[in-house]
Design a protein around this motif. Structure first.
Motif, PDB file in Angstrom:
ATOM      1  N   ALA A  16       0.835  -1.206   0.000  1.00  0.00           N
ATOM      2  CA  ALA A  16       0.000   0.000   0.000  1.00  0.00           C
ATOM      3  C   ALA A  16       0.870   1.257   0.000  1.00  0.00           C
ATOM      4  O   ALA A  16       0.602   2.201  -0.763  1.00  0.00           O
ATOM      5  N   VAL A  20       1.104   4.374  -2.574  1.00  0.00           N
ATOM      6  CA  VAL A  20       0.932   5.781  -2.196  1.00  0.00           C
ATOM      7  C   VAL A  20       2.042   6.600  -2.858  1.00  0.00           C
ATOM      8  O   VAL A  20       1.786   7.680  -3.412  1.00  0.00           O
ATOM      9  N   VAL A  64      -4.595   1.427  -3.647  1.00  0.00           N
ATOM     10  CA  VAL A  64      -4.334   1.800  -2.246  1.00  0.00           C
ATOM     11  C   VAL A  64      -5.608   1.642  -1.424  1.00  0.00           C
ATOM     12  O   VAL A  64      -5.578   1.083  -0.319  1.00  0.00           O
TER      13      VAL A  64
END
Length: 124
Positions: A16, A20, A64
């Motif tokens: 994740a 980002v 995400v």
């Protein structure tokens, strides 16, 4: 929580966070010196492809969101979010490695496969 479950959560969080960073690079930093260095583009190429890159960044933002739901979403659905989203990241990473740069395999696909394997071990 078992050690494998903790590892699965940590690896999922790492994937994740990588995404980002990709969102930031594609949506905000694309036509900056940092973005051009990461993606190997000239100022002209970056300016011409800015909208396309932002669109790619938006899609990475959806990845995400899926990974965040895998970590903190409704407990009964976390595993499903993890398997689905990590599978999407893996496919995108393999495709990107085949069509754009082998580096994508190591940055996207391999971490996603490791997180997916840990999720399957922890929840299977």
């Amino acid at each position: 929580m078992s050690c494998v479950a903790v590892l699965a959560a940590v690896l999922t969080a790492v994937v994740a966070l990588v995404h980002v960073g990709i969102v930031a690079l594609e949506m905000v930093l694309w036509d900056t010196p940092r973005g051009r260095t990461v993606f190997g583009t000239t100022p002209e190429q970056a300016a011409q492809s800015r909208v396309l890159a932002a669109n790619q960044g938006l899609y990475n933002g959806f990845l995400v969101a899926g990974l965040v739901l895998a970590l903190v979403g409704p407990e009964a659905h976390r595993f499903a979010f993890a398997v689905f989203t990590l599978s999407c990241v893996t496919v995108a990473g393999v495709y990107g490695a085949m069509t754009v740069s082998r580096r994508i395999l190591w940055v996207q696909a391999v971490p996603a496969v490791l997180a997916l394997a840990a999720q399957l071990l922890a929840n299977g």
